[in-house]
Structures are given as C-alpha cells and as structure tokens.
Write a protein that holds these residues in place. Structure first.
Motif, PDB file in Angstrom:
ATOM      1  N   TYR A   5      75.081  31.283  15.796  1.00 52.84           N
ATOM      2  CA  TYR A   5      75.063  29.820  15.757  1.00 52.84           C
ATOM      3  C   TYR A   5      76.428  29.279  15.340  1.00 52.84           C
ATOM      4  O   TYR A   5      76.921  28.312  15.904  1.00 52.84           O
ATOM      5  N   LEU A 117      65.350  27.820  25.159  1.00 56.69           N
ATOM      6  CA  LEU A 117      65.832  28.014  23.791  1.00 56.69           C
ATOM      7  C   LEU A 117      64.979  29.035  23.039  1.00 56.69           C
ATOM      8  O   LEU A 117      65.495  29.879  22.298  1.00 56.69           O
ATOM      9  N   TYR A 121      67.060  32.034  21.905  1.00 54.61           N
ATOM     10  CA  TYR A 121      67.515  31.835  20.532  1.00 54.61           C
ATOM     11  C   TYR A 121      66.416  31.960  19.488  1.00 54.61           C
ATOM     12  O   TYR A 121      66.671  31.829  18.296  1.00 54.61           O
ATOM     13  N   GLN A 127      62.647  22.757  16.644  1.00 55.92           N
ATOM     14  CA  GLN A 127      63.687  23.024  15.640  1.00 55.92           C
ATOM     15  C   GLN A 127      65.072  22.622  16.142  1.00 55.92           C
ATOM     16  O   GLN A 127      65.833  21.962  15.442  1.00 55.92           O
ATOM     17  N   MET A 128      65.405  23.019  17.371  1.00 60.26           N
ATOM     18  CA  MET A 128      66.744  22.809  17.918  1.00 60.26           C
ATOM     19  C   MET A 128      66.992  21.385  18.410  1.00 60.26           C
ATOM     20  O   MET A 128      68.132  20.986  18.617  1.00 60.26           O
ATOM     21  N   LEU A 131      69.754  18.929  17.248  1.00 52.87           N
ATOM     22  CA  LEU A 131      71.161  19.110  17.580  1.00 52.87           C
ATOM     23  C   LEU A 131      71.573  18.142  18.681  1.00 52.87           C
ATOM     24  O   LEU A 131      70.783  17.811  19.564  1.00 52.87           O
ATOM     25  N   LEU A 136      73.651  21.647  22.481  1.00 55.22           N
ATOM     26  CA  LEU A 136      72.633  22.337  23.275  1.00 55.22           C
ATOM     27  C   LEU A 136      73.177  22.728  24.644  1.00 55.22           C
ATOM     28  O   LEU A 136      72.860  23.799  25.162  1.00 55.22           O
TER      29      LEU A 136
END
Length: 289
Positions: A5, A117, A121, A127-128, A131, A136
């Motif tokens: 990350y 994702l 990931y 969760q992502m 961002l 992304l």
C-alpha cells in the motif's frame, strides 16, 4: 499489505499526473536530453520516465548512468526521500470526511471494482472506497501490468543518488499534486475508474503506451493516449501549467549545481513541454541517443 500500500501511494501521484502527453510532431526519439548553454557552468540532463513498467521493459544503459554520475544532484517530480512523504501521502489520499465513493458509482462499475479490489488486495470498496479515485485508479492499473513485479525509475535513481552521496529534491509537493485532481469533476474520475474494471480499454491503452515508451517514440506515445477522455480534456491543468511552473525551479537548481532531472516523459515535448520551454529560455537541448 501495508508495504504494498505504501509503495502504491508513493507512485500514485507520479503515475496519474504523468498520464497526459502534449507532444510536438517529429520530436526526436530520445528519453535523455542534455541541457547546456545560457550561462550554465556544467551540463544538466532531463530524463523522461514512465512510472510503472515491467522489468523486461525497463530501459537503462551506460549513457543514462554516465549522465547521472556526472551530475551533482537528483530532482524528481516529488522529493521521494522526504522522511515524511509516506505520512503526507496517506493524509491526502483519503476522501474528505472519509466519504466512501461506492454509492457514487454506477452499480455495474461499483460491483466490478469491489470484486477487483477484493481479489487483488484482500479488501473491497467497503474499506477501500474512502480512498480518492486517483489512488484506486493506480491500484487497478498496477494489477493490470503483465508481470508480478514492476520497476520504478524514480526508486532506481533514488538508490543511485544514495550510493553516490547525492541529494534528492522535488519540483512539487504532495499537496499541490493532489490539488490538481481536485480540479477534475468527481463524476469524470469515477467514470474513468469504472471503465478500467469493466472494459479492456485502459489496459490496451497502457500497453500501447509502454511499447511506444520502450521505442522512445514520443509522437506515437502522444497519439496512443490522446483519445483518453479525462486526460485529454484536462491536459492544461494536468500538464501545461505544471511545466510552466517547473521552468523557474529547474533554472534555479541547475544554476546552482549540475542536475539530473527525472520526470514523466509526457512533460518533455510539445509547445508547452519542458524541452521547448527551456529552449525558449535560452538553453540548448540535445538528445543523448
């Protein structure tokens, strides 16, 4: 996951902003250019990078290494050896109020991105999604490379600078680069992000861009990515205005010490590109083939 990350954050701004190219026809095929004249006591160099590339396509030869060794300092787009860089990037990579973009995307695109994702990931949009879209976007593109590992010119030159005891500096700061994306409408960014996981368009465009880069064919590189709707429509903000701001900084730095500049290849050519702007300022630009 954490290490991966952090690497993503360090490259995200560089890649996303370097994705637009404003080139002049018949630009000579070279990624490395010598800067001389106009009162410079020593030559400086500017090298065009691509911020993500597979190891077997990574261009590095003795001419580049010799040019680097002959200079006194390294200047990148960002000062990537800043000990606080990782913290700064993490701070500006989150949407305001930690808003999740999941509900802002088209349902089909949101579902596809969530699956992508999660698969790559280990965490989905729940969760992502906090961002920012440009983060992304870079995360998606990294996984679309046809290799498990990737090379970075910025990290490579940083290591050389450390080995040779040279200082590494930057032309911009993180806050400025993030501010550039804030000028692009959110719906435009989300639409382009959605296309990346629902079509092969971005993957094919990037592959063609890499092939042109390896061939050092800046004109073909320009033609390949000109059709991108977001970068094409916002090229003045993403590229031209930044180039103009860089020139005084570049003049100051290479006036003090011979400098090796390494910036996205898209900044080199064109009427408002770095090469032409330096020529207009009185310098001589010579390709190193």
């Amino acid at each position: 996951m954490k290490k991966n990350y952090c690497s993503i954050l360090r490259l995200t701004l560089l890649f996303c902003i370097g994705f637009v190219f404003q080139l002049q026809a018949q630009t000579e095929k070279s990624l490395l250019w010598k800067i001389s004249g106009n009162g410079l006591e020593k030559d400086s160099f500017v090298f065009g990078t691509i911020h993500m590339i597979c190891p077997d396509q990574f261009l590095m030869n003795e001419e580049i290494k010799d040019a680097f060794t002959g200079t006194e300092q390294l200047v990148l787009e960002l000062d990537m050896d800043d000990p606080e860089l990782q913290q700064k990037m993490q701070a500006v990579s989150i949407n305001s109020g930690m808003k999740n973009i999941q509900g802002e995307m088209k349902e089909e695109q949101s579902k596809a991105l969530d699956e992508f994702l999660t698969q790559n990931y280990g965490a989905g949009l729940a969760q992502m999604g906090i961002l920012k879209p440009f983060v992304l976007t870079s995360m998606v593109l990294m996984k679309q490379l046809p290799c498990d590992q990737m090379e970075s010119y910025e990290f490579y030159f940083m290591q050389m600078a450390q080995q040779q005891g040279k200082e590494t500096l930057g032309l911009e700061d993180v806050a400025f680069q993030v501010g550039i994306f804030d000028q692009i409408p959110l719906d435009v960014q989300l639409e382009e992000l959605g296309k990346m996981v629902t079509t092969d368009q971005s993957k094919n465009e990037f592959q063609a861009m890499v092939e042109a880069y390896v061939a050092q064919d800046l004109d073909k590189l320009y033609q390949t990515i000109r059709e991108n709707s977001m970068t094409g429509n916002f090229s003045e903000v993403l590229l031209d205005q930044r180039n103009e701001k860089w020139i005084p900084e570049m003049e100051k730095k290479m006036g003090e010490k011979s400098t090796f500049f390494a910036v996205g290849a898209g900044h080199l050519a064109g009427q408002k590109g770095v090469l032409n702007l330096l020529k207009e300022a009185g310098y001589t630009l010579s390709p190193v083939n």
